[in-house]
Design a protein around this motif. Sequence first.
Motif, mmCIF file in Angstrom:
data_model
loop_
_atom_site.group_PDB
_atom_site.id
_atom_site.type_symbol
_atom_site.label_atom_id
_atom_site.label_comp_id
_atom_site.label_asym_id
_atom_site.label_seq_id
_atom_site.Cartn_x
_atom_site.Cartn_y
_atom_site.Cartn_z
ATOM 1 N N GLY A 1 0.777 -1.230 0.000
ATOM 2 C CA GLY A 1 0.000 0.000 0.000
ATOM 3 C C GLY A 1 0.807 1.278 0.000
ATOM 4 N N ILE A 2 2.094 1.193 -0.342
ATOM 5 C CA ILE A 2 2.947 2.388 -0.374
ATOM 6 C C ILE A 2 2.730 3.171 -1.665
ATOM 7 C CG2 ILE A 2 5.336 3.212 -0.367
ATOM 8 C CD1 ILE A 2 6.031 0.689 1.272
ATOM 9 N N PHE A 3 2.666 2.451 -2.783
ATOM 10 C CA PHE A 3 2.482 3.096 -4.077
ATOM 11 C C PHE A 3 1.026 2.989 -4.517
ATOM 12 C CE2 PHE A 3 7.018 1.691 -4.297
ATOM 13 C CZ PHE A 3 7.556 2.966 -4.185
ATOM 14 N N ARG A 4 0.560 4.032 -5.179
ATOM 15 C CA ARG A 4 -0.872 4.175 -5.463
ATOM 16 C C ARG A 4 -1.208 3.647 -6.862
ATOM 17 N NH1 ARG A 4 -2.881 9.940 -3.385
ATOM 18 N NH2 ARG A 4 -4.821 8.719 -3.294
ATOM 19 N N VAL A 5 -1.205 2.325 -6.970
ATOM 20 C CA VAL A 5 -1.575 1.650 -8.215
ATOM 21 C C VAL A 5 -2.861 0.879 -7.951
ATOM 22 C CG1 VAL A 5 -0.892 -0.047 -9.944
ATOM 23 C CG2 VAL A 5 0.831 1.463 -8.927
ATOM 24 N N TYR A 6 -3.851 1.038 -8.831
ATOM 25 C CA TYR A 6 -5.121 0.342 -8.638
ATOM 26 C C TYR A 6 -5.490 -0.442 -9.892
ATOM 27 C CZ TYR A 6 -7.242 4.269 -11.225
ATOM 28 O OH TYR A 6 -7.567 5.201 -12.185
ATOM 29 N N ILE B 1 2.419 9.673 -5.162
ATOM 30 C CA ILE B 1 1.503 10.813 -5.117
ATOM 31 C C ILE B 1 0.233 10.595 -5.924
ATOM 32 C CG2 ILE B 1 1.299 13.290 -5.618
ATOM 33 C CD1 ILE B 1 4.404 13.377 -5.437
ATOM 34 N N VAL B 2 0.371 10.036 -7.134
ATOM 35 C CA VAL B 2 -0.738 10.014 -8.087
ATOM 36 C C VAL B 2 -1.297 8.601 -8.250
ATOM 37 C CG1 VAL B 2 -1.482 10.623 -10.417
ATOM 38 C CG2 VAL B 2 0.354 11.927 -9.326
ATOM 39 N N PRO B 3 -2.568 8.377 -7.930
ATOM 40 C CA PRO B 3 -3.181 7.066 -8.183
ATOM 41 C C PRO B 3 -3.188 6.767 -9.685
ATOM 42 C CG PRO B 3 -4.550 8.412 -6.728
ATOM 43 C CD PRO B 3 -3.488 9.315 -7.278
ATOM 44 N N THR B 4 -2.719 5.591 -10.063
ATOM 45 C CA THR B 4 -2.562 5.256 -11.475
ATOM 46 C C THR B 4 -3.030 3.833 -11.727
ATOM 47 O OG1 THR B 4 -0.604 6.693 -11.517
ATOM 48 C CG2 THR B 4 -0.945 5.247 -13.408
ATOM 49 N N HIS B 5 -3.858 3.682 -12.753
ATOM 50 C CA HIS B 5 -4.371 2.353 -13.098
ATOM 51 C C HIS B 5 -3.293 1.521 -13.768
ATOM 52 C CE1 HIS B 5 -6.876 -0.747 -15.048
ATOM 53 N NE2 HIS B 5 -7.736 -0.502 -14.079
ATOM 54 N N GLU B 6 -3.372 0.205 -13.606
ATOM 55 C CA GLU B 6 -2.387 -0.702 -14.208
ATOM 56 C C GLU B 6 -2.308 -0.541 -15.720
ATOM 57 O OE1 GLU B 6 -3.981 -4.385 -12.913
ATOM 58 O OE2 GLU B 6 -2.966 -4.351 -10.951
ATOM 59 N N ILE B 7 -3.442 -0.380 -16.378
ATOM 60 C CA ILE B 7 -3.446 -0.236 -17.841
ATOM 61 C C ILE B 7 -2.772 1.071 -18.258
ATOM 62 C CG2 ILE B 7 -4.923 0.028 -19.883
ATOM 63 C CD1 ILE B 7 -6.906 -1.870 -18.588
#
Length: 260
Positions: A80-85, A163-169
């Motif tokens: 949960g450190i990096f914001r990848v969803y 900082i920035v939530p980013t989708h896997e795709i």
Amino acid sequence: MALVAPWPSIFAFDFGRYLVAAAIVSGVIAAMPQRFLDLRRIRARLPKLKQRRREFRHSVSTALVFSIIGMGIYYGVEFGIFRVYSEIAEYGWLYGMASLVLIVAAHDAYFYWMHRWMHRPSMFRRVHRTHHLSVAPTQWAAYSFSIREALAQAAFLPAYLLIVPTHEIVLFMWMAHQILRNVVGHCGIELVPKAWLATWWGRWITTTLHHDMHHEHGRCNYGLYFTWWDHWCGTEHPEYSRRMKELIAVLDRATDVQSW
């Protein structure tokens, strides 16, 4: 051993995207008529096989560095450190599309200022000289970095994902775009269609000529995807615009390549 279990797959991806992109561009160049290549070749001198081997060797070591950083990102996402969803519904399609634009723009800005920093006399020999051994680069030079430069290049993504939530795709699309633009920028042949080169918006996109002039002259044309930082900061080579206009004029006169 469980700690390094994902590493082979991450390395295969990092090295594979470089290899596939460089191979595709090599195939495109090999398939083009000689007349097309002669018109669009940036320099008359062709790189030797020894240079291509050196570029490939350094690119392998860069992929290794990238994969180690990538493994850190993998576990950072797990904890949960990096914001990848992974669920697009979490932020919606509009945010997903906007985040692709954002990561490209953010990476372009990061690269420009990092690149200028690497060209400071105190840093060039220690960090960036390996890449500039290719005065007339080829597509295989896309990842031809020293270990220090590979680390500097790789630092962008973990900092961004904090900082920035980013989708896997979105991440996959950005990575594909990044390596393809990088490979094309080093290939020595202006592959961008003439219709794009001649448009007003084409002026803001970095071309093979733009980056090749950086390798030729050094302290100019630092941009990665776009030319606007070079415009704003006065670091675009003063002859770039003239040389691009000359190339477009040559292509205009070549009736057999008008569709390009």
